[in-house]
Design a protein around this motif. Structure first.
Motif, mmCIF file in Angstrom:
data_model
loop_
_atom_site.group_PDB
_atom_site.id
_atom_site.type_symbol
_atom_site.label_atom_id
_atom_site.label_comp_id
_atom_site.label_asym_id
_atom_site.label_seq_id
_atom_site.Cartn_x
_atom_site.Cartn_y
_atom_site.Cartn_z
ATOM 1 N N LEU A 132 45.287 57.750 -48.118
ATOM 2 C CA LEU A 132 44.940 57.284 -46.780
ATOM 3 C C LEU A 132 45.796 56.090 -46.380
ATOM 4 N N ALA A 133 46.107 55.223 -47.324
ATOM 5 C CA ALA A 133 46.968 54.079 -47.008
ATOM 6 C C ALA A 133 48.326 54.540 -46.509
ATOM 7 N N ARG A 134 48.848 55.633 -47.055
ATOM 8 C CA ARG A 134 50.125 56.167 -46.583
ATOM 9 C C ARG A 134 50.012 56.600 -45.124
ATOM 10 N N VAL A 135 48.895 57.234 -44.768
ATOM 11 C CA VAL A 135 48.685 57.636 -43.379
ATOM 12 C C VAL A 135 48.658 56.402 -42.477
ATOM 13 N N LEU A 136 47.961 55.352 -42.912
ATOM 14 C CA LEU A 136 47.849 54.150 -42.092
ATOM 15 C C LEU A 136 49.204 53.471 -41.911
ATOM 16 N N ARG A 137 50.005 53.415 -42.959
ATOM 17 C CA ARG A 137 51.330 52.797 -42.832
ATOM 18 C C ARG A 137 52.216 53.625 -41.911
ATOM 19 N N ALA A 138 52.091 54.949 -41.983
ATOM 20 C CA ALA A 138 52.940 55.804 -41.155
ATOM 21 C C ALA A 138 52.521 55.743 -39.684
ATOM 22 N N ARG A 139 51.200 55.750 -39.401
ATOM 23 C CA ARG A 139 50.725 55.754 -38.008
ATOM 24 C C ARG A 139 50.627 54.362 -37.411
ATOM 25 N N ARG A 140 50.381 53.345 -38.254
ATOM 26 C CA ARG A 140 50.301 51.947 -37.828
ATOM 27 C C ARG A 140 49.338 51.770 -36.642
ATOM 28 N N PRO A 141 48.086 52.170 -36.821
ATOM 29 C CA PRO A 141 47.131 52.111 -35.708
ATOM 30 C C PRO A 141 46.634 50.698 -35.429
ATOM 31 N N ASP A 157 29.230 61.917 -49.334
ATOM 32 C CA ASP A 157 30.627 61.975 -48.907
ATOM 33 C C ASP A 157 30.937 60.950 -47.830
ATOM 34 N N HIS A 158 29.954 60.636 -46.983
ATOM 35 C CA HIS A 158 30.160 59.606 -45.967
ATOM 36 C C HIS A 158 30.291 58.236 -46.624
ATOM 37 N N VAL A 159 29.440 57.989 -47.619
ATOM 38 C CA VAL A 159 29.513 56.714 -48.340
ATOM 39 C C VAL A 159 30.866 56.587 -49.040
ATOM 40 N N ARG A 160 31.306 57.667 -49.684
ATOM 41 C CA ARG A 160 32.604 57.625 -50.357
ATOM 42 C C ARG A 160 33.744 57.465 -49.343
ATOM 43 N N THR A 161 33.630 58.091 -48.185
ATOM 44 C CA THR A 161 34.646 57.929 -47.149
ATOM 45 C C THR A 161 34.760 56.475 -46.718
ATOM 46 N N HIS A 162 33.615 55.820 -46.542
ATOM 47 C CA HIS A 162 33.630 54.389 -46.219
ATOM 48 C C HIS A 162 34.361 53.608 -47.310
ATOM 49 N N GLU A 163 34.034 53.894 -48.556
ATOM 50 C CA GLU A 163 34.653 53.172 -49.667
ATOM 51 C C GLU A 163 36.165 53.399 -49.694
ATOM 52 N N VAL A 164 36.586 54.641 -49.525
ATOM 53 C CA VAL A 164 38.007 54.968 -49.556
ATOM 54 C C VAL A 164 38.733 54.317 -48.378
ATOM 55 N N ALA A 165 38.126 54.372 -47.190
ATOM 56 C CA ALA A 165 38.758 53.769 -46.021
ATOM 57 C C ALA A 165 38.918 52.264 -46.194
ATOM 58 N N THR A 166 37.899 51.618 -46.748
ATOM 59 C CA THR A 166 37.960 50.167 -46.960
ATOM 60 C C THR A 166 39.079 49.803 -47.927
ATOM 61 N N ARG A 167 39.168 50.559 -49.024
ATOM 62 C CA ARG A 167 40.221 50.300 -50.002
ATOM 63 C C ARG A 167 41.595 50.598 -49.413
ATOM 64 N N ALA A 168 41.682 51.649 -48.597
ATOM 65 C CA ALA A 168 42.977 52.033 -48.035
ATOM 66 C C ALA A 168 43.497 50.989 -47.060
ATOM 67 N N VAL A 169 42.620 50.419 -46.251
ATOM 68 C CA VAL A 169 43.038 49.380 -45.314
ATOM 69 C C VAL A 169 43.614 48.187 -46.079
ATOM 70 N N ALA A 170 42.936 47.789 -47.152
ATOM 71 C CA ALA A 170 43.435 46.671 -47.962
ATOM 72 C C ALA A 170 44.760 47.023 -48.631
#
Length: 318
Positions: A132-141, A157-170
């Motif tokens: 997900l971090a790769r997507v964020l760096r490529a799209r730069r939202p 899965d929603h809880v895990r999505t939150h966790e993954v998104a939080t880690r990816a942003v960092a």
């Protein structure tokens, strides 16, 4: 124009949780990306016509991919990525599979009795966050939208999505990936609903304006306006961003209808505190509120909200 990335667990979540935000950004010509973590293999299926798909993970996944494509087209979203198929990421994880769930209370989900072999909740969270971090760096939202720490209503899965998104942003802010420079997302939003607004909408669902418009095949059960609320509900004063659902009601309802295995009884409604209604597999009517709400992720700076050139129809709460 400001860019938006929305991160969701299953097909249909993008519409039910962030449909108005997606449609508003897309209508303004802003770059919009939806990232979906699984294909919803374990979802319940509405209606006899498609009932044969329930329990057949591969068949249901393929069908829900088509539903998702139709829903995104209705919302005006042209850029979609499945998290297990992020371009440029070597050594794929295989498929991230819907982990399943069980209802443990009113509007509250928990873990199911068993997990499939490739359940998203069992996947390596570091690997998922790297993707997900790769997507964020490529799209730069300018904005990332996802769930709160409880996943809105507790689905694993929603809880895990939150966790993954939080880690990816960092992670996106901390390092590059060889193809894209590090990027700090200015604003992270968690989907939310105001408690007072939600209870008022629950009451409106029992009004003649709603009940008189129900067809014989529509869901009839009503939520208790005085009962427990899902975790997505917060005190109204905690909402930080509101999206005018009325401006994009037609595409949002069309996207809901596209998810026919998951969503039923979709219609526009004119009633106080209510602009539409729908139901999920439980057969209980749910409201479409006049304003879709969000709160700033923990640790976010409210000043960052003022720096985003929000499209018309989206505004920080004063």
């Amino acid at each position: 124009m400001p860019g938006l990335v929305a991160v969701h667990a299953h097909p249909d979540d993008e519409t039910l949780a962030t449909g108005a935000l997606l449609a508003t950004f897309a209508a303004a010509g802003a770059p919009v990306t939806v990232v979906t973590c699984t294909r919803g293999e374990r979802g319940e299926v509405i209606g006899a016509e498609l009932a044969h798909l329930e329990g057949d993970g591969p068949a249901l996944a393929a069908h829900r991919e088509r539903e998702l494509a139709a829903a995104l087209a209705a919302l005006g979203v042209r850029d979609h990525v499945f998290l297990d198929a992020v371009p440029g990421e070597p050594g794929g994880p295989g498929r991230y599979e819907d982990s399943g769930m069980a209802w443990v209370g009113t509007s509250q989900a928990g873990a199911g009795a068993d997990l499939p072999p490739h359940a998203f909740v069992s996947a390596d969270a570091r690997d998922a966050a790297r993707r997900l971090a790769r997507v964020l760096r490529a799209r730069r939202p300018d904005v990332v939208a996802t769930y709160d720490p409880q996943g809105g209503y507790g689905h694993p899965d929603h809880v895990r999505t939150h966790e993954v998104a939080t880690r990816a942003v960092a992670l996106a802010a901390a390092e590059d990936d060889g193809d894209h420079a590090a990027f700090a997302v200015p604003v992270v939003l968690w989907a939310a609903q105001g408690e007072r607004a939600l209870r008022a909408a629950y009451r409106a669902l029992s009004s003649p304006a709603v009940q008189g418009g129900l067809a014989a095949e529509d869901a009839r059960e009503l939520p208790d306006p005085d009962g427990p609320l899902p975790a997505v509900a917060v005190p109204d004063e905690r909402l930080d961003v509101l999206v005018d659902s009325r401006r994009v009601l037609a595409p949002v309802l069309a996207a809901m209808r596209a998810h026919a295995t998951q969503v039923q009884s979709v219609a526009a409604v004119e009633a106080p505190g209510l602009v539409g209604r729908y139901a999920l597999s439980l057969g209980r009517l749910e409201p479409v509120l006049p304003a879709e709400g969000y709160r700033l992720a923990d640790g976010g700076e409210r000043s960052a909200l003022r720096d985003v050139a929000w499209p018309a129809g989206v505004a920080p709460v004063a």
